[in-house]
Motif scaffolding. Structure first.
Motif, PDB file in Angstrom:
ATOM      1  N   SER A   1      15.825 -21.754  31.112  1.00 50.36           N
ATOM      2  CA  SER A   1      14.441 -22.206  31.260  1.00 50.36           C
ATOM      3  C   SER A   1      14.118 -22.801  32.624  1.00 50.36           C
ATOM      4  CB  SER A   1      14.108 -23.235  30.163  1.00 50.36           C
ATOM      5  OG  SER A   1      14.133 -22.608  28.896  1.00 50.36           O
TER       6      SER A   1
ATOM      7  N   CYS B   1       5.035 -21.248  26.111  1.00 48.85           N
ATOM      8  CA  CYS B   1       5.651 -21.810  24.913  1.00 48.85           C
ATOM      9  C   CYS B   1       4.809 -21.466  23.683  1.00 48.85           C
ATOM     10  CB  CYS B   1       5.800 -23.321  25.063  1.00 48.85           C
ATOM     11  SG  CYS B   1       6.748 -24.122  23.738  1.00 48.85           S
TER      12      CYS B   1
ATOM     13  N   HIS C   1      10.681 -31.457  27.031  1.00 49.05           N
ATOM     14  CA  HIS C   1       9.620 -31.918  26.121  1.00 49.05           C
ATOM     15  C   HIS C   1       8.520 -32.639  26.906  1.00 49.05           C
ATOM     16  CE1 HIS C   1      11.174 -31.023  22.092  1.00 49.05           C
ATOM     17  NE2 HIS C   1      12.379 -31.326  22.539  1.00 49.05           N
TER      18      HIS C   1
ATOM     19  N   ARG D   1       7.262 -27.785  27.502  1.00 43.66           N
ATOM     20  CA  ARG D   1       8.008 -26.527  27.573  1.00 43.66           C
ATOM     21  C   ARG D   1       9.098 -26.432  26.516  1.00 43.66           C
ATOM     22  NH1 ARG D   1      10.138 -26.776  33.472  1.00 43.66           N
ATOM     23  NH2 ARG D   1      11.413 -25.031  32.708  1.00 43.66           N
ATOM     24  N   ALA D   2       9.174 -27.407  25.624  1.00 43.71           N
ATOM     25  CA  ALA D   2      10.229 -27.408  24.612  1.00 43.71           C
ATOM     26  C   ALA D   2       9.667 -27.819  23.256  1.00 43.71           C
ATOM     27  CB  ALA D   2      11.362 -28.353  25.016  1.00 43.71           C
TER      28      ALA D   2
ATOM     29  N   SER E   1      13.194 -23.735  24.327  1.00 44.49           N
ATOM     30  CA  SER E   1      12.428 -24.056  25.532  1.00 44.49           C
ATOM     31  C   SER E   1      12.110 -22.793  26.310  1.00 44.49           C
ATOM     32  CB  SER E   1      13.187 -25.054  26.420  1.00 44.49           C
ATOM     33  OG  SER E   1      14.412 -24.497  26.879  1.00 44.49           O
TER      34      SER E   1
END
Length: 419
Positions: free
Chosen positions: A59, A102, A140, A144-145, A184
């Motif tokens: 990622s 995401c 997070h 993105r997670a 992610s």
């Protein structure tokens, strides 16, 4: 750019034409139905791909915490998919906020979960974190997670849930805990140039013979308004559309909207090239040896600033005109389309733009696409090529990142390769 390197680059592209093109056609076993691929659940504590989360192959690196007051907060978008349950224990809606990439992967996974286990939904226990509950530099904090489970909280399903997340396209999946799976994605910045430079589907081009047409409805073989890219090149003419460098009618992306004095308004992705000049834009018909003495050059859309001059064009006029950029905004729109014309330029919404993206020099890009133009000169414009990025563009990006210095590429597109 040194001539030997460019020559090797072009020759290499010619050599690659045959094997890559053959790979798109029928091969051994054509016509036979492939057996369904068996999905293998991830093992506990296994991650895929088998590299660290914040590395090139996964990622990518942490780019900084996003807060509600930061400029980057606009990068986050809410996910109201009714097929996904959001725990939202903070009762702030934060778990629904995430990057568009995401969101796309999560929505795809939600469909896979329902297909795998009828009556069961995907459940998100953790999304964007604004309260500092995760480790330092957690993705997070960037939206993105996500941490996920199934709605029935059956832990026996989580190993397969992790595999489904891999298949859905998450850039890194980790069967982190017996209570959840961590997923992610790469940042929007790092994939911007890799996914091409495009115009939204509703952008308008001018057809030979009169009238306009949405770029999403354009077909190879049609001729559209264009201009030469040289410093004296304000002459307008019609150029044949050969193919699409990128063609995706469904994807939502962020576009830079360039507002021009006089009312023209052009939307294009960050890494797309636009012709600009500095100085006095009030010269009427462009001579265009320069606005106020400076020549036209190409820059990335993300680098365009108010006060610069762009070349605007109207149907029926012989030459383009210099017009001043009044404002630049960021806006989400649907569809990504990048027509390739024989001359490498096109007029979109009344503004001249390059057909190319990612690399910072229009002429270099136009030279690199010469083998493809030659191919279409022999075979005629491409027929139905399907959706996605043109195979030749993918080859060029792969070769270019190995032959050219990183300074020639859009910084968002090169970010991963420098990590």
């Amino acid at each position: 750019m040194r001539l030997p390197v460019l020559a090797a680059f072009s020759i290499g592209c010619v050599l690659l034409l045959s094997p890559v093109n053959e790979g798109c056609g029928p091969g051994r076993g054509y016509g036979k139905r492939r057996p369904p691929r068996k999905l293998t659940p991830l093992s506990y504590k296994q991650f895929s791909p088998n590299v660290a989360e914040k590395t090139l192959g996964a990622s990518g690196r942490y780019e900084g915490k996003i807060t509600r007051n930061s400029e980057r907060f606009k990068e986050l978008t809410p996910n109201y998919n009714p097929d996904i349950i959001f725990k939202d224990e903070e009762n702030t809606g934060a778990d629904r906020l995430m990057t568009q990439r995401c969101k796309d992967k999560l929505n795809s996974l939600a469909i896979s979960v329902m297909n795998m286990w009828p009556g069961v939904k995907l459940r998100v226990t953790e999304g964007w974190d604004e309260d500092g509950h995760h480790s330092e530099e957690s993705l997070h904090y960037e939206g993105r997670a996500v941490d996920i489970t199934t709605s029935d909280r059956d832990r026996n399903k989580y190993a397969m849930l992790a595999r489904l997340a891999v298949e859905a396209g998450f850039d890194w999946v980790y069967f982190e805990s017996k209570a959840h799976v961590h997923c992610s994605v790469k940042s929007e910045h790092s994939v911007a140039a890799k996914t091409g430079g495009c115009f939204p589907g509703r952008a308008l081009v001018t057809l030979e013979g009169g009238g306009t047409k949405a770029v999403q409805d354009l077909r190879p073989g049609e001729r559209i308004l264009a201009s030469s890219e040289s410093s004296g090149g304000a002459e307008l003419f019609y150029s044949e559309v050969l193919a699409f460098i990128d063609h995706d009618p469904t994807t939502w992306k962020h576009f830079y909207v360039i507002g021009v004095e006089g009312g023209a308004k052009l939307s294009l992705t960050a890494a797309h090239l636009l012709f600009v000049a500095e100085g006095n834009c009030s010269g009427g018909e462009a001579a265009v040896a320069g606005a106020g003495g400076s020549e036209m050059r190409t820059i990335f859309a993300s680098d365009v600033r108010p006060g610069q001059c762009v070349l605007t064009a109207r149907e029926g006029e012989a030459r383009g005109r210099l017009s001043r950029v009044a404002w630049v905004r960021l806006q989400e729109d649907r569809g990504t389309f990048a027509p390739l014309t024989r001359h490498g330029t096109l007029v979109v919404n009344g503004v001249l733009a390059s057909c190319y993206a990612a690399v910072d020099q229009h002429r270099l890009a136009h030279w690199a696409f010469a083998p493809l133009r030659l191919l279409y000169r022999w075979t005629g414009p491409s027929g139905h090529q399907g959706d996605g990025i043109h195979w030749y563009s993918r080859v060029l990006y792969w070769a270019g990142t190995r032959l050219l210095d990183s300074e020639h590429f859009h910084p968002w597109g090169m970010a991963d390769s420098q990590r």
